[in-house]
Design a protein around this motif. Structure first.
Motif, PDB file in Angstrom:
ATOM      1  N   SER A 118       0.861  -1.175   0.000  1.00  0.00           N
ATOM      2  CA  SER A 118       0.000   0.000   0.000  1.00  0.00           C
ATOM      3  C   SER A 118       0.901   1.230   0.000  1.00  0.00           C
ATOM      4  O   SER A 118       2.085   1.151   0.326  1.00  0.00           O
ATOM      5  CB  SER A 118      -0.944   0.008   1.212  1.00  0.00           C
ATOM      6  OG  SER A 118      -0.214  -0.023   2.406  1.00  0.00           O
ATOM      7  N   CYS A 119       0.329   2.362  -0.385  1.00  0.00           N
ATOM      8  CA  CYS A 119       1.090   3.605  -0.415  1.00  0.00           C
ATOM      9  C   CYS A 119       0.127   4.767  -0.269  1.00  0.00           C
ATOM     10  O   CYS A 119      -1.083   4.611  -0.425  1.00  0.00           O
ATOM     11  CB  CYS A 119       1.905   3.724  -1.700  1.00  0.00           C
ATOM     12  SG  CYS A 119       0.917   3.720  -3.216  1.00  0.00           S
ATOM     13  N   GLY A 120       0.678   5.930   0.031  1.00  0.00           N
ATOM     14  CA  GLY A 120      -0.160   7.099   0.179  1.00  0.00           C
ATOM     15  C   GLY A 120       0.641   8.311   0.595  1.00  0.00           C
ATOM     16  O   GLY A 120       1.872   8.306   0.578  1.00  0.00           O
ATOM     17  N   HIS A 121      -0.072   9.328   0.998  1.00  0.00           N
ATOM     18  CA  HIS A 121       0.550  10.558   1.484  1.00  0.00           C
ATOM     19  C   HIS A 121      -0.370  11.169   2.522  1.00  0.00           C
ATOM     20  O   HIS A 121      -1.560  10.860   2.575  1.00  0.00           O
ATOM     21  CB  HIS A 121       0.813  11.535   0.336  1.00  0.00           C
ATOM     22  CG  HIS A 121      -0.430  11.932  -0.405  1.00  0.00           C
ATOM     23  ND1 HIS A 121      -1.221  12.974  -0.020  1.00  0.00           N
ATOM     24  CD2 HIS A 121      -1.027  11.394  -1.484  1.00  0.00           C
ATOM     25  CE1 HIS A 121      -2.241  13.077  -0.841  1.00  0.00           C
ATOM     26  NE2 HIS A 121      -2.156  12.124  -1.744  1.00  0.00           N
ATOM     27  N   ARG A 122       0.206  12.005   3.356  1.00  0.00           N
ATOM     28  CA  ARG A 122      -0.576  12.698   4.376  1.00  0.00           C
ATOM     29  C   ARG A 122       0.080  14.039   4.662  1.00  0.00           C
ATOM     30  O   ARG A 122       1.297  14.183   4.521  1.00  0.00           O
ATOM     31  CB  ARG A 122      -0.693  11.869   5.647  1.00  0.00           C
ATOM     32  CG  ARG A 122       0.620  11.574   6.317  1.00  0.00           C
ATOM     33  CD  ARG A 122       0.445  10.710   7.569  1.00  0.00           C
ATOM     34  NE  ARG A 122       1.723  10.322   8.119  1.00  0.00           N
ATOM     35  CZ  ARG A 122       2.508  11.101   8.860  1.00  0.00           C
ATOM     36  NH1 ARG A 122       2.116  12.335   9.161  1.00  0.00           N
ATOM     37  NH2 ARG A 122       3.667  10.666   9.320  1.00  0.00           N
ATOM     38  N   PRO A 123      -0.730  15.018   5.041  1.00  0.00           N
ATOM     39  CA  PRO A 123      -0.137  16.304   5.399  1.00  0.00           C
ATOM     40  C   PRO A 123       0.604  16.187   6.728  1.00  0.00           C
ATOM     41  O   PRO A 123       0.235  15.392   7.591  1.00  0.00           O
ATOM     42  CB  PRO A 123      -1.340  17.242   5.511  1.00  0.00           C
ATOM     43  CG  PRO A 123      -2.531  16.362   5.665  1.00  0.00           C
ATOM     44  CD  PRO A 123      -2.182  15.024   5.099  1.00  0.00           C
ATOM     45  N   THR A 124       1.639  16.980   6.878  1.00  0.00           N
ATOM     46  CA  THR A 124       2.367  17.079   8.142  1.00  0.00           C
ATOM     47  C   THR A 124       2.416  18.552   8.533  1.00  0.00           C
ATOM     48  O   THR A 124       2.023  19.426   7.746  1.00  0.00           O
ATOM     49  CB  THR A 124       3.805  16.534   8.013  1.00  0.00           C
ATOM     50  OG1 THR A 124       4.517  17.344   7.069  1.00  0.00           O
ATOM     51  CG2 THR A 124       3.822  15.081   7.598  1.00  0.00           C
ATOM     52  N   GLU A 125       2.909  18.800   9.706  1.00  0.00           N
ATOM     53  CA  GLU A 125       3.003  20.182  10.191  1.00  0.00           C
ATOM     54  C   GLU A 125       3.884  21.028   9.274  1.00  0.00           C
ATOM     55  O   GLU A 125       3.621  22.203   9.071  1.00  0.00           O
ATOM     56  CB  GLU A 125       3.572  20.175  11.608  1.00  0.00           C
ATOM     57  CG  GLU A 125       3.348  21.454  12.358  1.00  0.00           C
ATOM     58  CD  GLU A 125       3.771  21.300  13.804  1.00  0.00           C
ATOM     59  OE1 GLU A 125       4.753  21.961  14.179  1.00  0.00           O
ATOM     60  OE2 GLU A 125       3.130  20.510  14.527  1.00  0.00           O
ATOM     61  N   GLY A 126       4.927  20.419   8.707  1.00  0.00           N
ATOM     62  CA  GLY A 126       5.854  21.188   7.881  1.00  0.00           C
ATOM     63  C   GLY A 126       5.785  20.890   6.395  1.00  0.00           C
ATOM     64  O   GLY A 126       6.660  21.288   5.646  1.00  0.00           O
ATOM     65  N   GLY A 127       4.756  20.167   5.921  1.00  0.00           N
ATOM     66  CA  GLY A 127       4.649  19.842   4.500  1.00  0.00           C
ATOM     67  C   GLY A 127       3.816  18.593   4.292  1.00  0.00           C
ATOM     68  O   GLY A 127       2.627  18.580   4.534  1.00  0.00           O
ATOM     69  N   LYS A 128       4.475  17.502   3.863  1.00  0.00           N
ATOM     70  CA  LYS A 128       3.766  16.242   3.665  1.00  0.00           C
ATOM     71  C   LYS A 128       4.703  15.076   3.908  1.00  0.00           C
ATOM     72  O   LYS A 128       5.923  15.215   3.917  1.00  0.00           O
ATOM     73  CB  LYS A 128       3.187  16.143   2.250  1.00  0.00           C
ATOM     74  CG  LYS A 128       4.223  15.937   1.171  1.00  0.00           C
ATOM     75  CD  LYS A 128       3.560  15.718  -0.175  1.00  0.00           C
ATOM     76  CE  LYS A 128       4.543  15.747  -1.305  1.00  0.00           C
ATOM     77  NZ  LYS A 128       5.291  16.974  -1.492  1.00  0.00           N
ATOM     78  N   ALA A 129       4.106  13.909   4.100  1.00  0.00           N
ATOM     79  CA  ALA A 129       4.833  12.639   4.176  1.00  0.00           C
ATOM     80  C   ALA A 129       4.258  11.741   3.094  1.00  0.00           C
ATOM     81  O   ALA A 129       3.048  11.615   2.955  1.00  0.00           O
ATOM     82  CB  ALA A 129       4.653  11.997   5.544  1.00  0.00           C
TER      83      ALA A 129
END
Length: 150
Positions: A124-135
């Motif tokens: 699986s894969c994905g992305h998520r927002p972080t405090e300083g940008g994204k992961a």
């Protein structure tokens, strides 16, 4: 030998986190960290696939984010496999990571297949927002230890 063992393999989970330079030099460092981390597991995820996908994520972060803020690599080893995350300062989601592109990548171009590889080879894969940008992340399952013929 009596007494406690000097070293035990991680049984539940372990993680590594490292800041990488915002340059192409980050790619081999990230690959080496993933290789070392997966060597810690007795029955780990496929190291070659993990290194390849990590290299793609780090290269994308370097190429597609502006500035010279460091990129962060996070490797989590779990009993069921591993998760690798690359944090960068750009909040924009990576194009077409979780949904296939309408067109196949041009086979004559050097670029355009990294996210396709990540989708195809990861569990699986994905992305998520972080405090300083994204992961941006991917997961690989644990691969059973292969028996060799006697």
């Amino acid at each position: 030998m009596n007494g406690p063992a000097l070293y035990e393999r991680p049984s539940a989970s372990a993680s590594w986190r490292i800041a990488l330079p915002h340059s192409a030099a980050a790619v081999p460092v990230a690959r080496a960290l993933v290789r070392t981390a997966l060597a810690e597991l007795e029955h780990g995820a496929d190291s070659d696939t993990a290194e390849l996908l990590t290299a793609e994520l780090v290269a994308n972060a370097v190429e597609h984010t502006a500035g010279d803020a460091p990129i962060e690599l996070v490797v989590e080893l779990l009993p069921t496999g591993c998760q690798v995350e690359v944090h960068d300062p750009d909040p924009a989601p990576p194009g077409h990571l979780t949904r296939p592109d309408c067109e196949d990548p041009d086979p004559w171009q050097e670029h355009g297949r990294g996210l396709l590889l990540i989708r195809a080879l990861s569990q699986s894969c994905g992305h998520r927002p972080t405090e300083g940008g994204k992961a941006v992340w991917f997961r690989l399952p644990t691969v059973p230890h292969q028996r060799r013929p006697a």
